[in-house]
Design an enzyme around this catalytic site. Structure first.
Site, PDB file in Angstrom:
ATOM      1  N   TYR B 291      31.975  32.197  34.659  1.00  0.00           N
ATOM      2  CA  TYR B 291      33.254  32.618  35.462  1.00  0.00           C
ATOM      3  C   TYR B 291      34.568  31.864  34.462  1.00  0.00           C
ATOM      4  O   TYR B 291      34.955  30.630  34.256  1.00  0.00           O
ATOM      5  CB  TYR B 291      33.315  31.737  36.954  1.00  0.00           C
ATOM      6  CG  TYR B 291      34.253  32.249  37.301  1.00  0.00           C
ATOM      7  CD1 TYR B 291      34.399  33.207  38.261  1.00  0.00           C
ATOM      8  CD2 TYR B 291      35.952  31.898  37.112  1.00  0.00           C
ATOM      9  CE1 TYR B 291      35.543  33.580  39.354  1.00  0.00           C
ATOM     10  CE2 TYR B 291      36.549  32.374  38.283  1.00  0.00           C
ATOM     11  CZ  TYR B 291      36.248  33.643  39.128  1.00  0.00           C
ATOM     12  OH  TYR B 291      37.052  33.733  39.898  1.00  0.00           O
ATOM     13  N   TYR B 341      39.888  41.153  36.104  1.00  0.00           N
ATOM     14  CA  TYR B 341      38.984  40.105  36.442  1.00  0.00           C
ATOM     15  C   TYR B 341      39.622  40.321  37.847  1.00  0.00           C
ATOM     16  O   TYR B 341      39.388  40.867  38.781  1.00  0.00           O
ATOM     17  CB  TYR B 341      40.551  39.136  36.269  1.00  0.00           C
ATOM     18  CG  TYR B 341      40.914  37.841  36.852  1.00  0.00           C
ATOM     19  CD1 TYR B 341      40.218  36.895  37.340  1.00  0.00           C
ATOM     20  CD2 TYR B 341      41.662  38.279  38.419  1.00  0.00           C
ATOM     21  CE1 TYR B 341      40.360  35.769  38.225  1.00  0.00           C
ATOM     22  CE2 TYR B 341      41.958  36.944  38.616  1.00  0.00           C
ATOM     23  CZ  TYR B 341      40.636  36.322  39.724  1.00  0.00           C
ATOM     24  OH  TYR B 341      40.907  34.566  40.263  1.00  0.00           O
TER      25      TYR B 341
END
Lengths: 141, 392
Positions: B291, B341
């Site tokens: 992440y 994203y």
């Protein structure tokens, strides 16, 4: 042109009394009367012994710089006139694991270093809102 | 440990919308488009769905709106998880549990956001949601995720000598990999000089430390590992899933010093459980999608998932180890920094394509085990992660 209103903290039933102390220029943490653990932020149960019995303990008002960020853009209109501004993470001298956040005042970010001693400054933003900021501590006499 | 979840469920299909700065459509439409693409990939249709799951922070279309939009009258098992990036992989893990328990046979997991044109995570004048720790921070102008992570990155720099160039190595390296990804929003190479010249957002983070606010959606179809073998695409097993490790946002003094060290993420607690469920360790991981809301989260996860020693994340990233062909290829699609994203789920989708061997110019040769991770647990307490394995 008027300044935008400060961003007020969304207090809750655990924290309202803490903010009221700050309004009276007192920086405090909770002390568990069961096991003596100091804790912050405010909450009702002691995370170590689960006691609900506690008291306010006034802080020394001093700490060490644990981290900081210099913000170059406003993420909320209330801060549009303040960029760039520096927010500190301060490890309070009162005990391990107690951390607080506030603006850097009285110096620029170039003055900052790991573990730099700082002291709390109470800033009355509005009659009903006081914030805790931090400035480099005066050198010992 | 993990007797029934390990390898019980598999990813049978992956689907995307295009990524953009302005989709021009609703999050419901984005969700439907990604779900239909994922079902098509799996060789299934909406009529096969008996489970649907997502996460959101008031910014997206919920399962009870998406399912009927696709003509699914009874969505069956559903999950509408509150939360941001930290729960992104928990959604997949819980869907795998639903499949393992026999509660659902075919679950579609999606994340749909207009994160640039509608709901920007950085606030932009929205009042901060909720109180808890945020009330002690927001009045000082500490509001946006970029600022919170900047503080943590600074603490890591102070503790371990992590440098701007270490952060830059993540940004530059991921852009290099994005060149092999036709889906990536940013494919033009950047140099360390470009990185160091990019403007400050919240020091020590520059613009190129930050993920790309993106409009888009991604969806994955999960079913039992057994059934997945008979579907259109090679199945990718969910070999382990784990949750937790959390503390409130780096504050407090609990027993064992919960949250006492801001330079260590919740992943340090979760990782042993994850590896134990799979019977694997960091050395077995062929590719990792970590992440990357900001460059620094990659560095801290390299440490906390056991790929290098604590404090060595920066030098490890700068060594070239994260390249395709390096010791541990990381964020092969370019990550949130360069692909786009979609709040975590596009990492899982990339891991699936790597394990199917279909990642083209960014393929890690012979990848058999992939780690995919959620936001490492600073903003909303816990974290979550998956270990996935290639078709056998």
């Amino acid at each position: 042109m008027t300044e935008p209103a400060p961003l007020r903290p969304g207090t809750d039933r655990d924290s309202a009394a803490w903010w009221e102390l700050v309004r009276r220029h007192r920086l405090a943490v909770q002390r568990c009367t069961g096991c003596a653990l100091l804790r912050f932020p405010a909450r009702e149960y002691c995370p170590a012994c689960r006691s609900r019995s506690w008291e306010w303990r006034d802080c020394a008002g001093t700490g060490r710089v644990a981290g900081w960020t210099v913000t170059h853009r406003a993420f909320h209109p209330a801060f549009a006139g303040q960029v760039p501004y520096t927010v500190l993470c301060v490890a309070l001298d009162d005990g391990p694991g107690l951390r607080c956040w506030g603006r850097l005042v009285g110096a620029g970010p170039d003055a900052l270093a790991a573990d730099l001693p700082v002291e709390a400054v109470f800033t009355d933003a509005e009659p009903s809102l006081t914030l805790v900021d931090w400035r480099p501590a005066a050198p010992p006499h | 440990m993990g007797g029934t979840l390990r390898d019980a469920a598999a990813v049978a299909g992956v689907g995307y919308t295009p990524f953009s700065k302005d989709s021009g459509v609703s999050t419901t439409t984005l969700a439907c488009e990604a779900i239909l693409a994922a079902l098509d990939d799996a060789g299934l249709g909406p009529e096969d769905i008996d489970g649907i799951a997502t996460h959101r922070v008031g910014d997206s279309s919920p399962p009870w709106a998406v399912a009927p939009a696709l003509g699914i009258e009874d969505q069956g098992w559903y999950l509408d998880q509150f939360g941001g990036g930290s729960v992104s992989h928990a959604v997949l893990g819980q869907a795998a549990m639903a499949v393992a328990a026999g509660v659902a046979e075919t679950v579609v997991c999606y994340r749909a956001i207009n994160a640039r044109s509608e709901f920007r995570m950085g606030g932009q004048g929205r009042p901060p949601a909720g109180a808890f720790d945020l009330q002690y921070q927001a009045p000082y102008g500490l509001i946006a995720p970029v600022q919170h992570y900047a503080l943590l990155a600074r603490a890591h720099m102070l503790a371990y000598g992590t440098s701007h160039e270490h952060l830059g190595a993540v940004a530059v390296g991921q852009r290099e990999k994005a060149a092999g990804n036709p889906r990536a929003l940013k494919r033009d190479p950047i140099t360390m000089r470009d990185y160091l010249a990019s403007r400050w957002i919240a020091e020590p983070f520059r613009l190129l430390d930050c993920c790309l606010e993106t409009d888009g959606a991604c969806a994955l179809v999960l079913t039992s590992a057994e059934r997945a073998r008979d579907l259109r695409r090679p199945p990718v097993n969910i070999t382990a899933a784990a949750w937790g490790g959390g503390h409130s946002s780096y504050s407090g003094a609990g027993p064992g010093g919960i949250g006492a060290d801001p330079t260590t993420s919740a992943a340090a607690r979760l990782a042993p459980r994850l590896y134990a469920m799979a019977g694997l360790g960091p050395a077995d991981v062929d590719v990792a999608e970590l992440y990357d809301c900001f460059t620094w989260t990659v560095l801290v996860q390299l440490e906390d998932y056991g790929f290098c020693a604590k404090g060595e994340g920066g030098p490890y990233a700068a060594s070239g180890a994260l390249r395709i062909g390096g010791e541990l290829p990381v964020n092969t699609h370019g990550g949130f920094l360069s692909e786009g994203y979609v709040h975590g789920i596009n990492h899982v989708a990339e891991a699936v394509q790597q394990l199917r061997g279909e990642a083209g110019g960014r393929q890690v040769p012979g990848a058999e085990v992939a780690l995919s991770t959620a936001q490492p647990g600073y903003v909303l307490a816990g974290t979550s992660a998956l270990l996935l394995t290639a078709p056998r």
